[in-house]
Design an enzyme around this catalytic site. Structure first.
Site, PDB file in Angstrom:
ATOM      1  N   ASP A  22      26.258 -37.748  -4.072  1.00  0.00           N
ATOM      2  CA  ASP A  22      25.867 -36.888  -5.195  1.00  0.00           C
ATOM      3  C   ASP A  22      25.997 -35.418  -4.801  1.00  0.00           C
ATOM      4  O   ASP A  22      25.116 -34.610  -5.073  1.00  0.00           O
ATOM      5  CB  ASP A  22      24.437 -37.208  -5.642  1.00  0.00           C
ATOM      6  CG  ASP A  22      24.118 -36.611  -7.014  1.00  0.00           C
ATOM      7  OD1 ASP A  22      25.063 -36.375  -7.793  1.00  0.00           O
ATOM      8  OD2 ASP A  22      22.935 -36.367  -7.300  1.00  0.00           O
TER       9      ASP A  22
ATOM     10  N   LYS B 256       8.902 -31.532  -3.672  1.00  0.00           N
ATOM     11  CA  LYS B 256       9.477 -32.331  -4.750  1.00  0.00           C
ATOM     12  C   LYS B 256       8.449 -33.372  -5.167  1.00  0.00           C
ATOM     13  O   LYS B 256       8.061 -34.238  -4.382  1.00  0.00           O
ATOM     14  CB  LYS B 256      10.763 -33.018  -4.302  1.00  0.00           C
ATOM     15  CG  LYS B 256      11.427 -33.833  -5.429  1.00  0.00           C
ATOM     16  CD  LYS B 256      12.526 -34.739  -4.907  1.00  0.00           C
ATOM     17  CE  LYS B 256      13.735 -33.984  -4.489  1.00  0.00           C
ATOM     18  NZ  LYS B 256      14.863 -34.890  -4.148  1.00  0.00           N
TER      19      LYS B 256
ATOM     20  N   GLY C 227      12.491 -25.976 -10.079  1.00  0.00           N
ATOM     21  CA  GLY C 227      13.525 -26.736 -10.757  1.00  0.00           C
ATOM     22  C   GLY C 227      13.007 -28.075 -11.217  1.00  0.00           C
ATOM     23  O   GLY C 227      11.928 -28.516 -10.811  1.00  0.00           O
TER      24      GLY C 227
ATOM     25  N   VAL D  55      10.441 -29.737  -8.713  1.00  0.00           N
ATOM     26  CA  VAL D  55      10.321 -29.084  -7.418  1.00  0.00           C
ATOM     27  C   VAL D  55       9.480 -27.818  -7.573  1.00  0.00           C
ATOM     28  O   VAL D  55       9.714 -27.013  -8.482  1.00  0.00           O
ATOM     29  CB  VAL D  55      11.706 -28.729  -6.839  1.00  0.00           C
ATOM     30  CG1 VAL D  55      11.560 -28.061  -5.469  1.00  0.00           C
ATOM     31  CG2 VAL D  55      12.571 -29.978  -6.723  1.00  0.00           C
TER      32      VAL D  55
ATOM     33  N   GLY E 230      14.494 -32.156 -12.553  1.00  0.00           N
ATOM     34  CA  GLY E 230      15.602 -33.075 -12.751  1.00  0.00           C
ATOM     35  C   GLY E 230      15.114 -34.461 -13.072  1.00  0.00           C
ATOM     36  O   GLY E 230      13.923 -34.671 -13.340  1.00  0.00           O
ATOM     37  N   GLY E 231      16.043 -35.411 -13.043  1.00  0.00           N
ATOM     38  CA  GLY E 231      15.716 -36.764 -13.454  1.00  0.00           C
ATOM     39  C   GLY E 231      14.680 -37.440 -12.592  1.00  0.00           C
ATOM     40  O   GLY E 231      13.984 -38.334 -13.042  1.00  0.00           O
ATOM     41  N   PHE E 232      14.577 -37.064 -11.317  1.00  0.00           N
ATOM     42  CA  PHE E 232      13.647 -37.736 -10.417  1.00  0.00           C
ATOM     43  C   PHE E 232      12.331 -36.990 -10.268  1.00  0.00           C
ATOM     44  O   PHE E 232      11.436 -37.462  -9.583  1.00  0.00           O
ATOM     45  CB  PHE E 232      14.276 -37.899  -9.037  1.00  0.00           C
ATOM     46  CG  PHE E 232      15.265 -39.022  -8.977  1.00  0.00           C
ATOM     47  CD1 PHE E 232      15.079 -40.168  -9.719  1.00  0.00           C
ATOM     48  CD2 PHE E 232      16.384 -38.922  -8.181  1.00  0.00           C
ATOM     49  CE1 PHE E 232      15.989 -41.207  -9.662  1.00  0.00           C
ATOM     50  CE2 PHE E 232      17.298 -39.952  -8.117  1.00  0.00           C
ATOM     51  CZ  PHE E 232      17.102 -41.098  -8.868  1.00  0.00           C
ATOM     52  N   GLY E 233      12.220 -35.815 -10.848  1.00  0.00           N
ATOM     53  CA  GLY E 233      10.961 -35.102 -10.738  1.00  0.00           C
ATOM     54  C   GLY E 233      11.142 -33.599 -10.720  1.00  0.00           C
ATOM     55  O   GLY E 233      12.217 -33.079 -11.015  1.00  0.00           O
TER      56      GLY E 233
END
Length: 641
Positions: free
Chosen positions: A449, A352, A331, A338, A333-336
């Protein structure tokens, strides 16, 4: 004087919400177990199990280390009657007295993260001390040394005293159950000491009790010193302090050396013109995190692994993920991103890889480690390690083979694999994970979140909450907090958080309610207006609820396997969780109780909040969208108009 309490007055009792059937084999085994405990705990500690699965009962008893066998058995005899009387049909329970405790469960006892009980009726009666800052300093010194002594003692028990100004003496007692190892005992007592200082550090006495350890102090002698060699720590500067002073001097010297080295490193980096925020070194970050996660550096700068949270070298992580290959990507996302990986010992993990240039990524990295490195619960994803080298910041989790919840409930093909029983268990698992964060862990944690993509599923479809980068710790008596920078995901934010920046445990309850309704309907809350039914999923379910057509809200795929009363009850609970007024929403302890018992009446829900005008600014998002990724981890910053 040993106590102001008699054996008839327990310090505290905790009973589970789940029940066994009256006159069942489980009840018979439980009564046999409690009777055996009361008659066989002559050496201060006893644990056993009686019966076979699924009616097997596990039990253990602990008596205070300074009482004899007769006093111990008398206390336990009283405790076994009280626990049956107060925890009728509860599948799990524990009762604490001053001189003993009994615990039983339908499952084997595990060494879990410390979660202490504040013995309120005992602690609240004591007066405050005149010099709390100095008192806490001396108290910490005493209890820390007693904890070290107890964790290395076969009986896992220690008592001692320390002189305090104005001719006062602080008396302390610590104890662990004997079925845990030395390190776990010390960890448990360390957690208990934190709670003790928070609740009672400025009082003349205090007590914290736990499944695995207990800790108490008082300004008068309360234990039988003749049965143990009391540890004495005088406050004078004579020769008796020699050992302590050596330790203190060594610690201070080391600290000064670290500060000098750190200052020299900072000086060199400033000469090179490095930016302070974006280019923090591995050494600087590790020193910043050294307290919470117990890591350190050798003089050569090499990583020293902690048993709590091992550091893994980048080369090992690269090999485990095949060089962060796209084929191992789970996956983004905004932070990195996985990745799936396999460590040298064969353990499958999820890695991650946080954004290399992201300050937010660094903050999330710190938050994840500080908040969840020590949290262990069946419904929380476990952080098993991390890595820092250069600009690389990596977090290593246990692998969840079934990935995230949104991969199932929003995918037309994978949703076919779900039945109502699985969905109901997932709802229950999320609720128990949140309950642990809000009330049962040593720290009160607000996730901030919670959404389906942050609920992962193991091979048995057990739900586990993940991604604590946005989470915040609340103090013991803190109810709400405010932030100017709202971070999270639209569609799951409580209205008071999205529009005013106010968040609390009730913010997570709102998010949980949205997830419950999404699981039942199979539809997303965000973007629901595209379906043509209503502006939001919440508006749609409310419309059907008012008209008595709530079963039209349920995904037809679940209808064949569902219990209609149970589904309707879950919709009802979901509506209660998404009420506009936070005060009206239930707590997670209420939610767990409501899910666990159909006999508890539900209040009537009010109309959920309508969406309000907003400006959405993406804090950070991936530069490319991977079509194979089934969830979007983008984090948004919202500000009211």
């Amino acid at each position: 004087m040993l106590s102001i309490f008699t054996d008839a007055n327990p310090l505290d009792i905790a009973c589970s919400n789940t029940s066994y059937a009256p006159n069942s084999p489980f009840e018979s085994n439980l009564k046999l177990l409690l009777e055996s405990i009361a008659t066989n705990t002559s050496q201060g500690f006893y644990n056993l199990s009686i019966g076979d699965d699924p009616n097997r009962v596990f039990g253990r008893a602990l008596c205070r280390g300074d009482v004899n066998g007769t006093v111990c058995q008398n206390c336990l005899e009283n405790a076994r009657h009280e626990i049956l009387k107060n925890c009728k049909t509860a599948e799990e329970a524990i009762i604490w007295y001053e001189l003993c405790q009994i615990q039983y469960s339908y499952r084997k006892f595990l060494v879990m993260v410390y979660a202490g009980q504040y013995a309120e009726k005992w602690n609240n009666q004591w007066k405050s001390v005149s010099n709390p800052a100095r008192f806490i300093e001396v108290l910490t010194y005493l209890m820390t040394n007693l904890s070290i002594e107890a964790s290395s003692d076969p009986a896992m028990f220690a008592v001692g005293e320390v002189k305090f100004p104005k001719r006062k003496t602080i008396y302390g007692l610590v104890q662990c159950t004997r079925d845990i190892n030395s390190r776990d005992c010390n960890d448990c007592l360390t957690g208990a000491l934190g709670d003790l200082k928070a609740c009672c550090g400025a009082r003349e006495a205090g007590i914290i009790v736990n499944e695995n350890c207990n800790l108490r102090f008082q300004l008068s002698l309360f234990y039988n010193a003749s049965t143990r060699i009391a540890l004495t720590y005088p406050t004078s500067t004579d020769g008796k302090w020699k050992t302590g002073m050596v330790v203190a001097v060594a610690f201070i010297s080391t600290f000064v050396l670290v500060v000098l080295i750190g200052s020299y490193v900072v000086h060199l980096r400033r000469k090179k013109g490095a930016k302070n925020d974006e280019k923090r070194s591995q050494r600087g970050l590790l020193h910043e995190l050294a307290g919470p996660i117990s890591v350190s550096l050798t003089q050569e700068g090499d990583l020293v692994s902690s048993e709590e949270l091992p550091f893994v070298h980048l080369a090992v992580i690269k090999a485990a993920t095949d060089g962060f290959s796209d084929s191992n990507k789970l996956g983004q996302g905004g932070f990195g991103t996985v990745y799936k990986g396999v460590l040298p010992n064969g353990k499958e993990v999820a890695v991650k890889r946080l954004s290399r240039k992201s300050w937010q990524g660094l903050e999330e990295f710190k938050n994840e480690i500080i908040l969840i490195a020590k949290l262990q619960h069946r419904n929380l994803v476990r952080l098993v390690g991390c890595g820092i080298e250069g600009e690389e910041k990596l977090l290593i989790y246990e692998l969840m083979p079934n990935r995230s919840l949104d991969c199932f409930i929003f995918d037309s093909e994978r949703r076919l694999q779900l039945n109502w029983n699985t969905c109901y268990n997932i709802i229950g698992g999320i609720s128990k994970g949140l309950l642990y964060l809000h009330e049962d862990s040593r720290l009160k944690i607000i996730h901030r979140d919670l959404k389906p993509s942050n609920v992962l599923l193991d091979k048995d479809m057990v739900a586990k909450i993940s991604d604590f980068g946005m989470a915040r710790i609340f103090c013991e008596n803190q109810k709400t907090a405010n932030t100017r920078r709202v971070v999270g995901t639209y569609g799951y934010m409580a209205p008071e958080y999205a529009m005013e920046g106010l968040f609390s445990v009730k913010s997570d309850v709102f998010s949980f309610g949205v997830i419950v309704l999404e699981i039942i309907s199979g539809k997303r809350n965000s973007g629901f207006y595209l379906t043509g039914h209503a502006q939001t999923l919440l508006a749609y379910v409310w419309q059907l609820w008012k008209e008595g057509k709530e079963m039209e809200f349920v995904d037809p795929l679940l209808m064949k396997s569902s219990s209609i009363p149970q589904v309707v009850r879950c919709i009802h609970i979901g509506l209660l969780c998404v009420q506009e007024d936070p005060a009206v929403r239930p707590t997670m302890s209420n939610v767990v109780a409501l899910l666990g018992s159909e006999s508890i009446a539900l209040s009537e829900p009010r109309q959920p909040p309508f969406p309000v005008g907003r400006t959405i600014v993406l804090a950070e998002q991936p530069s490319t969208k991977d079509p194979s990724v089934c969830h979007d981890l983008t984090v948004s910053t919202l500000s009211p108009r």
